[in-house]
Design a protein around this motif. Structure first.
Motif, PDB file in Angstrom:
ATOM      1  N   LEU A 153       8.453  10.443   7.403  1.00  0.00           N
ATOM      2  CA  LEU A 153       7.687   9.268   7.812  1.00  0.00           C
ATOM      3  C   LEU A 153       8.432   7.962   7.606  1.00  0.00           C
ATOM      4  N   GLY A 154       9.365   7.954   6.653  1.00  0.00           N
ATOM      5  CA  GLY A 154      10.050   6.714   6.313  1.00  0.00           C
ATOM      6  C   GLY A 154       9.611   6.208   4.963  1.00  0.00           C
ATOM      7  N   GLU A 155      10.536   5.627   4.243  1.00  0.00           N
ATOM      8  CA  GLU A 155      10.312   5.172   2.868  1.00  0.00           C
ATOM      9  C   GLU A 155       9.128   4.228   2.748  1.00  0.00           C
ATOM     10  N   GLU A 156       8.966   3.352   3.760  1.00  0.00           N
ATOM     11  CA  GLU A 156       7.963   2.296   3.638  1.00  0.00           C
ATOM     12  C   GLU A 156       6.540   2.795   3.823  1.00  0.00           C
ATOM     13  N   PHE A 157       6.357   4.049   4.225  1.00  0.00           N
ATOM     14  CA  PHE A 157       5.023   4.541   4.527  1.00  0.00           C
ATOM     15  C   PHE A 157       4.368   5.282   3.370  1.00  0.00           C
ATOM     16  N   LEU A 158       5.117   5.551   2.303  1.00  0.00           N
ATOM     17  CA  LEU A 158       4.579   6.358   1.214  1.00  0.00           C
ATOM     18  C   LEU A 158       4.730   5.594  -0.092  1.00  0.00           C
ATOM     19  N   SER A 159       3.644   5.451  -0.834  1.00  0.00           N
ATOM     20  CA  SER A 159       3.660   4.712  -2.091  1.00  0.00           C
ATOM     21  C   SER A 159       3.458   5.661  -3.260  1.00  0.00           C
ATOM     22  N   MET A 311      -4.377   0.110 -11.906  1.00  0.00           N
ATOM     23  CA  MET A 311      -2.941   0.236 -12.084  1.00  0.00           C
ATOM     24  C   MET A 311      -2.673   1.664 -12.557  1.00  0.00           C
ATOM     25  N   HIS A 312      -2.175   2.505 -11.678  1.00  0.00           N
ATOM     26  CA  HIS A 312      -1.842   3.867 -12.090  1.00  0.00           C
ATOM     27  C   HIS A 312      -0.925   4.504 -11.063  1.00  0.00           C
ATOM     28  N   ARG A 313      -0.332   5.608 -11.463  1.00  0.00           N
ATOM     29  CA  ARG A 313       0.504   6.339 -10.537  1.00  0.00           C
ATOM     30  C   ARG A 313      -0.376   6.930  -9.442  1.00  0.00           C
ATOM     31  N   ASN A 314       0.081   6.817  -8.224  1.00  0.00           N
ATOM     32  CA  ASN A 314      -0.707   7.305  -7.099  1.00  0.00           C
ATOM     33  C   ASN A 314       0.231   7.561  -5.930  1.00  0.00           C
ATOM     34  N   THR A 315       0.041   8.681  -5.262  1.00  0.00           N
ATOM     35  CA  THR A 315       0.804   8.966  -4.049  1.00  0.00           C
ATOM     36  C   THR A 315      -0.146   8.832  -2.878  1.00  0.00           C
ATOM     37  N   TYR A 316       0.112   7.852  -2.020  1.00  0.00           N
ATOM     38  CA  TYR A 316      -0.768   7.658  -0.871  1.00  0.00           C
ATOM     39  C   TYR A 316       0.021   7.064   0.285  1.00  0.00           C
ATOM     40  N   LEU A 317      -0.495   7.281   1.481  1.00  0.00           N
ATOM     41  CA  LEU A 317       0.134   6.793   2.693  1.00  0.00           C
ATOM     42  C   LEU A 317      -0.402   5.411   3.069  1.00  0.00           C
ATOM     43  N   ASN A 318       0.428   4.630   3.722  1.00  0.00           N
ATOM     44  CA  ASN A 318      -0.038   3.371   4.296  1.00  0.00           C
ATOM     45  C   ASN A 318      -0.766   3.723   5.585  1.00  0.00           C
ATOM     46  N   ALA A 319      -2.039   4.071   5.439  1.00  0.00           N
ATOM     47  CA  ALA A 319      -2.809   4.666   6.530  1.00  0.00           C
ATOM     48  C   ALA A 319      -2.768   3.867   7.830  1.00  0.00           C
ATOM     49  N   PRO A 320      -2.996   2.543   7.806  1.00  0.00           N
ATOM     50  CA  PRO A 320      -3.007   1.835   9.092  1.00  0.00           C
ATOM     51  C   PRO A 320      -1.659   1.848   9.808  1.00  0.00           C
ATOM     52  N   GLY A 343      -5.392   7.584   1.802  1.00  0.00           N
ATOM     53  CA  GLY A 343      -5.670   6.179   1.542  1.00  0.00           C
ATOM     54  C   GLY A 343      -7.088   5.873   1.099  1.00  0.00           C
ATOM     55  N   VAL A 344      -7.786   6.869   0.525  1.00  0.00           N
ATOM     56  CA  VAL A 344      -9.107   6.594  -0.034  1.00  0.00           C
ATOM     57  C   VAL A 344      -9.064   6.795  -1.540  1.00  0.00           C
ATOM     58  N   GLU A 345     -10.101   6.318  -2.188  1.00  0.00           N
ATOM     59  CA  GLU A 345     -10.176   6.415  -3.633  1.00  0.00           C
ATOM     60  C   GLU A 345     -11.555   6.940  -4.012  1.00  0.00           C
ATOM     61  N   PRO A 392      -2.235  -3.642   7.124  1.00  0.00           N
ATOM     62  CA  PRO A 392      -1.217  -2.755   6.550  1.00  0.00           C
ATOM     63  C   PRO A 392      -0.347  -3.423   5.497  1.00  0.00           C
ATOM     64  N   SER A 393      -0.348  -4.757   5.464  1.00  0.00           N
ATOM     65  CA  SER A 393       0.451  -5.474   4.480  1.00  0.00           C
ATOM     66  C   SER A 393      -0.218  -5.370   3.113  1.00  0.00           C
ATOM     67  N   GLY A 394       0.432  -4.669   2.190  1.00  0.00           N
ATOM     68  CA  GLY A 394      -0.156  -4.481   0.863  1.00  0.00           C
ATOM     69  C   GLY A 394      -1.349  -3.564   0.865  1.00  0.00           C
ATOM     70  N   PHE A 395      -1.421  -2.622   1.808  1.00  0.00           N
ATOM     71  CA  PHE A 395      -2.573  -1.712   1.896  1.00  0.00           C
ATOM     72  C   PHE A 395      -2.808  -0.990   0.573  1.00  0.00           C
ATOM     73  N   GLN A 396      -4.074  -0.888   0.199  1.00  0.00           N
ATOM     74  CA  GLN A 396      -4.472  -0.173  -1.014  1.00  0.00           C
ATOM     75  C   GLN A 396      -5.614   0.777  -0.683  1.00  0.00           C
ATOM     76  N   PRO A 397      -5.686   1.914  -1.384  1.00  0.00           N
ATOM     77  CA  PRO A 397      -6.780   2.861  -1.135  1.00  0.00           C
ATOM     78  C   PRO A 397      -8.154   2.217  -1.309  1.00  0.00           C
ATOM     79  N   MET A 398      -9.112   2.706  -0.528  1.00  0.00           N
ATOM     80  CA  MET A 398     -10.451   2.116  -0.488  1.00  0.00           C
ATOM     81  C   MET A 398     -11.509   3.152  -0.848  1.00  0.00           C
ATOM     82  N   ASN A 399     -12.593   2.676  -1.458  1.00  0.00           N
ATOM     83  CA  ASN A 399     -13.731   3.549  -1.753  1.00  0.00           C
ATOM     84  C   ASN A 399     -14.941   3.134  -0.921  1.00  0.00           C
TER      85      ASN A 399
END
Length: 437
Positions: A153-159, A311-320, A343-345, A392-399
């Motif tokens: 996917l590319g480095e920038e798509f996975l956090s 603030m924690h370790r998390n593996t998630y995609l930049n969904a948008p 990308g959900v929490e 998508p800029s600074g995307f964070q998981p959502m609940n």
């Protein structure tokens, strides 16, 4: 739906378990991979499916709760997770709490004994070639698979690090105090909360004194200069936040022409502008303390918090950035994602995206067009649309929260408004369920 062919699901947490169940219910044959107990994550202790690692609560229930609406939608859709929750339910006031052991054992037994589901207990180190494929590997996706996904996917798509700021409901921001402006006359895309010197001093004191989240050993938090928590900035000195996220330069109040002593900026989180995040306020403070700090900010005294900072370790995609069709990776057709990786929490949100990814994968396996998303009035539909349309800029998981669904046009008191949103959302979802086209 008749036999839809075979679908592979990787991960048997809440999202993967729900996806496998939804697929089997739709007539698909399922191969479900789970690496535990042969290989445990740093957070899990058993090999059971849908193991609850943190809280044993699936959130508040009832007709005024956003999570209550999502629970009701999942029940209507035949959710395994909700079935297990009812079987393992504990007294917990207004929350849906469960006995963890009974809950995960129930899910495990139902899946292992289903004739259409083959369970494979081994680690998946690279993306399987089978399609359709549902990836639901959670926030602690094993390193080998995460590396393979990142390469594709590319480095920038996975956090790998979740540093999120609180998000408030737009309709609860007091715009008689706050104002729209961009720095130095740029587009007025931000909402600005002005602080006097005394208001800033009180805010700084509260941040410095607030209780911090104590991370689990497996989280191994590290602070990066680019996403420094606000409490760490405050700890470094009284002036430090003023040269960081609270700097007032270029943000004069257009109503007075004066520059405040400090400014807290809010950035739009969704296309409709229903949710706004506090810029630079990524934090690991206790949620109760976060709420008190937010209410000290001028214009946010009555703000409703729809997501707290983490603030924690998390593996998630930049969904948008990566999603094309609903929950499907644009670069990898036939690969659907669910849960925290998508990308959900939250437990319920993971189950909901698993349910929806399973449904979409079943349609793909049967050679049918994609199933339209649930209606925007529904919590599941609102959540899925957020993943596709968020900034998508600074995307964070959502609940799940009320900012994901449209509010009624009529002016109603808060409780009546929530009741209307719950009933309209559930009715729309049930109607959608009955219309498979």
């Amino acid at each position: 739906m008749k036999d839809s062919g075979r679908v592979t699901v990787v991960g048997a947490g809440l999202a993967g378990s729900e996806a496998a169940w939804r697929l089997a219910a739709a007539g698909a044959r399922v191969r479900l991979y789970e690496m535990r107990p042969q290989k445990l994550t740093p957070a899990h202790t058993t090999g059971e499916f849908a193991e609850l690692v943190c809280s044993n609560s699936l959130g508040a229930y009832g007709e005024t709760s956003a999570k209550g609406l999502l629970q009701a939608e999942l029940r209507a859709g035949g959710s395994l997770i909700m079935e297990a929750a009812e079987a393992a339910r504990l007294p917990a006031g207004g929350a849906l709490a469960v006995d963890r052991r009974i809950f995960s054992s129930y899910v495990t037994g139902r899946l292992e004994n289903h004739p259409a589901i083959e369970v494979v207990r081994r680690e998946v180190e690279s993306l399987p070639e089978e399609r359709p494929l549902v990836l639901a590997t959670g926030p602690l996706t094993a390193d080998a698979l995460a590396d393979d996904l990142r390469r594709r996917l590319g480095e920038e798509f996975l956090s790998f690090y979740d540093a999120a700021a609180p998000v408030v409901l737009g309709e609860t921001i007091d715009m008689s105090v706050c104002y729209r402006a961009g720095r130095y006359g740029q587009d007025a895309d931000y909402i600005n909360c002005p602080l006097s010197e005394e208001e800033y001093r009180r805010l700084h004191r509260a941040i410095a004194a607030a209780r911090r989240h104590t991370p689990h050993d497996w989280e191994k938090l590290e602070f990066f200069e680019g996403c420094m928590p606000i409490e760490e900035l405050a700890r470094r000195g009284y002036q430090t936040p003023l040269y960081g996220p609270l700097k007032p330069m270029g943000l004069s109040d257009p109503r007075s022409g004066e520059r405040p002593f400090a400014v807290v900026q809010l950035r739009q989180e969704d296309r409709e502008g229903r949710m706004w995040s506090l810029v630079g306020f990524q934090t690991g403070l206790k949620w109760g303390d976060q709420r008190e700090i937010i209410h000290l900010i001028p214009g946010l005294e009555q703000a409703e918090v729809v997501r707290y900072g983490v603030m924690h370790r998390n593996t998630y995609l930049n969904a948008p950035r990566v999603l094309g069709r609903p929950l499907e990776l644009e670069k990898l057709p036939g690969v659907f994602v669910a849960g925290v990786l998508a990308g959900v929490e939250g437990y319920l949100e993971s189950a909901a995206t698993g349910w929806l990814a399973g449904l979409q994968a079943a349609y793909a396996a049967a050679g049918r067009p994609e199933r339209p998303l649930p209606p925007p009035q529904s919590m599941m539909g609102g959540l899925a649309r957020f993943l596709k349309n968020a900034n998508p800029s600074g995307f964070q998981p959502m609940n799940a929260n009320w900012g994901l669904v449209p509010a009624p046009a009529a002016r109603l008191r808060k409780r009546e408004r929530r009741l209307r949103m719950f009933r309209d959302g559930l009715a729309a979802f049930e109607k959608w369920l009955q219309n498979p086209s």
